[in-house]
Design a protein around this motif. Structure first.
Motif, PDB file in Angstrom:
ATOM      1  N   LYS A 203       0.571  -1.285   0.106  1.00 23.51           N
ATOM      2  CA  LYS A 203       0.080  -0.077  -0.074  1.00 23.51           C
ATOM      3  C   LYS A 203       0.806   1.146   0.310  1.00 23.51           C
ATOM      4  O   LYS A 203       2.034   1.200   0.418  1.00 23.51           O
ATOM      5  N   ASP A 204       0.251   2.301  -0.474  1.00 22.55           N
ATOM      6  CA  ASP A 204       0.957   3.431  -0.425  1.00 22.55           C
ATOM      7  C   ASP A 204       1.179   3.929   1.126  1.00 22.55           C
ATOM      8  O   ASP A 204       0.375   3.833   1.997  1.00 22.55           O
ATOM      9  N   GLY A 205       2.497   4.367   1.309  1.00 18.04           N
ATOM     10  CA  GLY A 205       2.904   4.981   2.511  1.00 18.04           C
ATOM     11  C   GLY A 205       3.490   3.734   3.464  1.00 18.04           C
ATOM     12  O   GLY A 205       3.726   3.950   4.648  1.00 18.04           O
ATOM     13  N   ASP A 206       3.683   2.417   2.975  1.00 16.78           N
ATOM     14  CA  ASP A 206       4.222   1.513   3.576  1.00 16.78           C
ATOM     15  C   ASP A 206       5.562   1.864   3.930  1.00 16.78           C
ATOM     16  O   ASP A 206       6.355   2.493   3.007  1.00 16.78           O
ATOM     17  N   VAL A 207       6.235   1.190   5.003  1.00 23.67           N
ATOM     18  CA  VAL A 207       7.672   1.491   5.363  1.00 23.67           C
ATOM     19  C   VAL A 207       8.339   0.628   4.836  1.00 23.67           C
ATOM     20  O   VAL A 207       9.511   0.887   4.230  1.00 23.67           O
ATOM     21  N   ARG A 208       7.737  -0.584   4.445  1.00 29.30           N
ATOM     22  CA  ARG A 208       8.810  -1.666   3.906  1.00 29.30           C
ATOM     23  C   ARG A 208       7.911  -2.050   2.715  1.00 29.30           C
ATOM     24  O   ARG A 208       6.747  -2.318   2.920  1.00 29.30           O
ATOM     25  N   LYS A 209       8.466  -2.469   1.598  1.00 30.57           N
ATOM     26  CA  LYS A 209       7.748  -3.095   0.469  1.00 30.57           C
ATOM     27  C   LYS A 209       7.276  -4.511   0.893  1.00 30.57           C
ATOM     28  O   LYS A 209       8.046  -5.374   0.828  1.00 30.57           O
ATOM     29  N   VAL A 210       6.237  -4.737   0.818  1.00 33.29           N
ATOM     30  CA  VAL A 210       5.316  -6.030   0.875  1.00 33.29           C
ATOM     31  C   VAL A 210       5.590  -6.790  -0.655  1.00 33.29           C
ATOM     32  O   VAL A 210       5.013  -5.881  -1.654  1.00 33.29           O
ATOM     33  N   LEU A 211       5.934  -7.919  -0.827  1.00 27.83           N
ATOM     34  CA  LEU A 211       5.903  -8.600  -2.209  1.00 27.83           C
ATOM     35  C   LEU A 211       4.663  -9.278  -2.557  1.00 27.83           C
ATOM     36  O   LEU A 211       4.070  -9.783  -1.599  1.00 27.83           O
ATOM     37  N   GLY A 212       4.514  -9.359  -3.516  1.00 33.28           N
ATOM     38  CA  GLY A 212       3.325 -10.109  -4.141  1.00 33.28           C
ATOM     39  C   GLY A 212       1.920  -9.578  -4.059  1.00 33.28           C
ATOM     40  O   GLY A 212       1.810  -8.408  -3.404  1.00 33.28           O
ATOM     41  N   PRO A 213       1.029 -10.251  -4.558  1.00 35.10           N
ATOM     42  CA  PRO A 213      -0.343  -9.518  -4.527  1.00 35.10           C
ATOM     43  C   PRO A 213      -1.077  -9.817  -2.935  1.00 35.10           C
ATOM     44  O   PRO A 213      -0.368 -10.360  -2.290  1.00 35.10           O
TER      45      PRO A 213
END
Length: 522
Positions: A203-213
Motif C-alpha cells: 500500500k502507499d505509505g508502507d515503510v517496507r515493501k510487501v512483495l506479491g499480491p
C-alpha cells in the motif's frame, strides 16, 4: 550421523544476539567446511544457502520439543517454491547440550518434501526436563544458524518462568525491532497470539515493501511467510526460545469466521485451505496440528511444570459469524444470544475440562481477541466490538464462570489483535458492575501494525470501563514472569517502528498475587 563441526568457541551471548550473522550459514558453511563433512553430498554445493528463513522451535514438552526449518535458497520467489527443486531433500539435524556442540545428545535426518514447502518439523523425544539445548541443521552443503531451545520442566516442578508474548506484525507498517527486544530479554518461552503475517498487498505509505499480491493461493501465502521469515529480528526471536503459536484472522483474511469470509467470496474455502497449509509449513508445530483440508487442530494445552498451564485457543475456525454486521456496534442484542459461540461447543468443553482437571498454580488462556467486556463508545451509548468476545457474551460468561468454579487457582487471559496495550480484571458476569473479579487479562499491542502510535491515554474509554486499568497506543510486547507467589507483567513499548533499532522501555508494570485476581501496579 557424524558431528557437524563448529569452528572455534562461540559464546552463548553470540548465539542469542548475533542472530544469523553470527552463526549462520555464512559463518559455518562454505566449500571448505562442506568438504570436511563425511556426509552425502559433502563438497558439492548443489544449492545456494537454503537456510535463508532461519530456524525455530516450539510446543515444548518435558522430554522434547519441535525443531523447524524450511529450505528456500530463493525465499521470495513468486512461485512460492523458494528456489527448491521438485523433490525431497535430506536434512541432517543435531541437538547439543552446549553452544559449542561438544556435547551432542541427539542427531538424525529428516526429509524436506515439496508437498510441505520443503519444511522440516522434527519432534524430539527423550530429552531432559527443564533443560536448555542448542540445535542446527545441514542440507546441500550448508549449515543453518544455531537455535537455542528448552524443554518444559518436569510435571511436578514449580520454579519460575519468564515468558514474552506479542501479536500483529505487519511487514509493510514497520520494522520488527520488538522481536529483537524480546530476544534480548532471554525468555524461556515466547507466545505469538495471531496475525503473524498479513494478507494485504503493498500500500502507499508502507515503510517496507510487501512483495506479491493480496494472498489467495498457496504460492502467495508461501511467499508472504518467507518474506517475513527473512527478517533478522524475527529470526533472532525464533532462535532464542521455543514458541507457542496460534493464528488469528490475517493469516487467512481479515475477520473471517469459520466458513464465512469477510465479504462474499466463492473461493474462500480454497483460500482458507492453502492459508492453513502455509501456516503449518512455516511454524514449529507438531504433526497433530497438520491441516486436513480446510481444518486444522490448533487449540492445544502445554504445561510448564506445575507452575503454568497454557491453554492455547482457536477463536476463528469454530465461531459463529460476527453479529450485527461486524465492527463496533451499538444496540446489538444478537450478541447476547446464548447459542452464539466464538469457541464452538467442543472447544468450550475442552477448556472447561482443562479447568476442572488442572493442578497448576497459574492457568493461562493464550488467545486472540479481547476477552473482557469493553465499551468502546464514550457517553451514554454503548458500543462493542462484534469480532471480540463481546460479540459472544454467553460463551464468554460461561468461560469466566468455569474459571471461577473450577480447580483454577489463578486464571489469566493473554490477548492480541487490537494493536494496543490494555490490562483488565475479568468479571464473573461482565454486565454486573458488582460482579467479583475471577481472573486478569493482559492484552499486548502489536509488533508493527498501526505504525508508530502516539501517547494518547484514551481516558474516555477508560472511564467507561472501570475494570480496565491500563491503555497505551505504542508498539511492543508484554514480558511476564511467573513464580509460585506472583505474576508480574511488564508492558514494553517502542517509541517508533518506522525506523530500525528503536529502544524498548517499560510503560507500566502490574503484579498479580497468588490467589488474588487483582491488578496491582508494580
Amino acid at each position: 550421523m557424524p558431528d557437524i563441526p563448529l569452528p572455534g568457541r562461540v559464546s552463548r551471548r553470540a548465539v542469542l544476539l548475533g542472530g544469523a550473522a553470527a552463526l549462520g550459514a555464512t559463518a559455518l558453511g562454505g566449500s571448505a567446511l562442506a568438504s570436511a563433512l563425511s556426509l552425502p553430498g559433502a563438497g558439492t554445493r548443489r544449492l545456494a544457502d537454503p537456510f535463508t528463513l532461519g530456524v525455530a522451535s516450539g510446543d515444548p514438552l518435558p522430554d522434547g520439543v519441535v525443531l523447524w526449518t524450511r529450505l528456500a535458497p530463493e525465499p521470495t520467489a513468486d512461485d512460492g517454491l523458494g528456489g527448491m527443486p521438485d523433490k525431497a531433500v535430506p536434512v541432517q539435524w543435531e541437538v547439543a547440550a552446549d553452544e559449542q556442540f561438544s556435547k551432542i545428545v541427539q542427531s538424525g535426518e529428516a526429509q524436506a518434501a515439496p508437498e510441505l514447502g520443503h519444511s522440516v518439523h522434527v519432534e524430539l523425544e527423550g530429552l531432559q526436563p527443564g533443560a536448555e539445548y542448542f540445535y542446527r541443521f545441514r542440507a546441500e552443503g550448508s549449515i543453518s544458524p544455531v537455535g537455542r531451545t528448552r524443554t518444559a520442566p518436569a510435571p511436578d516442578a514449580l520454579g519460575e518462568l519468564t515468558m514474552c508474548f506479542t501479536s500483529c506484525a505487519h511487514f509493510g507498517q514497520g520494522y520488527f525491532t520488538a522481536y529483537r527486544r524480546m530476544a534480548e530479554d532471554e525468555p524461556g518461552l515466547i507466545l505469538h497470539l495471531g496475525d503473524y503475517q498479513y494478507e494485504y498487498a503493498a500500500k502507499d505509505g508502507d515503510v517496507r515493501k510487501v512483495l506479491g499480491p493480496e494472498t489467495r493461493t498457496l504460492a502467495n501465502y508461501r511467499q508472504r511467510h518467507a518474506q517475513y521469515k527473512t527478517d533478522p529480528d524475527l529470526q533472532l526471536a525464533h532462535a532464542t526460545a521455543p514458541w507457542l503459536v496460534v493464528f488469528d484472522d490475517h493469516e487467512v483474511e481479515n475477520n473471517w469466521a469459520d466458513e464465512t469470509p469477510e465479504k462474499p467470496d466463492d473461493g474462500f474455502l480454497d483460500r482458507r485451505k492453502v492459508a492453513l497449509q502455509a501456516y503449518y509449513e512455516n511454524m514449529p508445530l507438531r504433526t497433530g496440528s497438520k491441516p486436513g483440508g480446510i481444518d486444522m487442530r490448533l487449540y492445544r494445552r502445554y504445561g510448564w511444570g506445575s507452575l503454568v498451564n497454557f491453554h492455547m485457543l482457536d477463536t476463528r475456525q469454530y465461531r459463529d459469524d460476527q453479529a450485527c454486521g461486524d465492527g463496533v456496534q451499538s444496540g446489538c442484542t444478537d450478541r447476547e444470544d446464548p447459542d452464539r459461540s466464538i469457541t464452538g461447543a467442543e472447544q468450550e468443553k475442552w477448556i472447561t475440562d482443562g479447568f476442572r482437571d488442572t493442578t497448576a498454580r497459574w492457568d493461562v488462556l493464550g488467545q486472540q481477541v479481547f476477552f473482557s467486556k469493553i465499551d468502546l463508545t464514550p457517553g451514554a451509548e454503548e458500543g462493542y466490538n462484534m469480532d471480540a468476545w463481546d460479540g459472544y457474551v454467553a460463551n464468554r460468561d460461561r468461560i469466566a464462570g468455569a474459571m471461577a468454579d473450577s480447580a483454577v487457582r489463578n486464571g489469566v487471559v493473554l490477548t492480541g489483535d487490537v494493536h494496543r496495550h490494555w490490562a483488565a480484571e475479568i468479571k464473573r458476569t461482565h454486565d454486573d458492575p458488582e460482579s467479583r473479579a475471577v481472573g486478569t487479562e493482559f492484552i499486548t499491542t502489536s509488533v508493527t501494525s498501526g505504525g508508530d502510535g502516539n501517547d494518547d491515554g484514551n481516558g474516555d474509554v477508560l472511564k467507561e470501563n472501570p475494570h480496565v486499568k491500563f491503555y497505551a497506543n505504542r508498539r511492543g510486547y508484554v514480558r511476564t514472569k511467573f513464580t509460585e507467589a506472583e505474576l508480574r507483567a511488564d508492558y514494553r513499548v517502542l517509541p517508533y517502528v518506522s525506523k530500525k533499532d528503536a529502544p524498548a522501555e517499560t510503560a507500566k508494570s502490574f503484579v498479580v498475587e497468588d490467589g488474588n485476581p487483582v491488578l496491582n501496579p508494580a
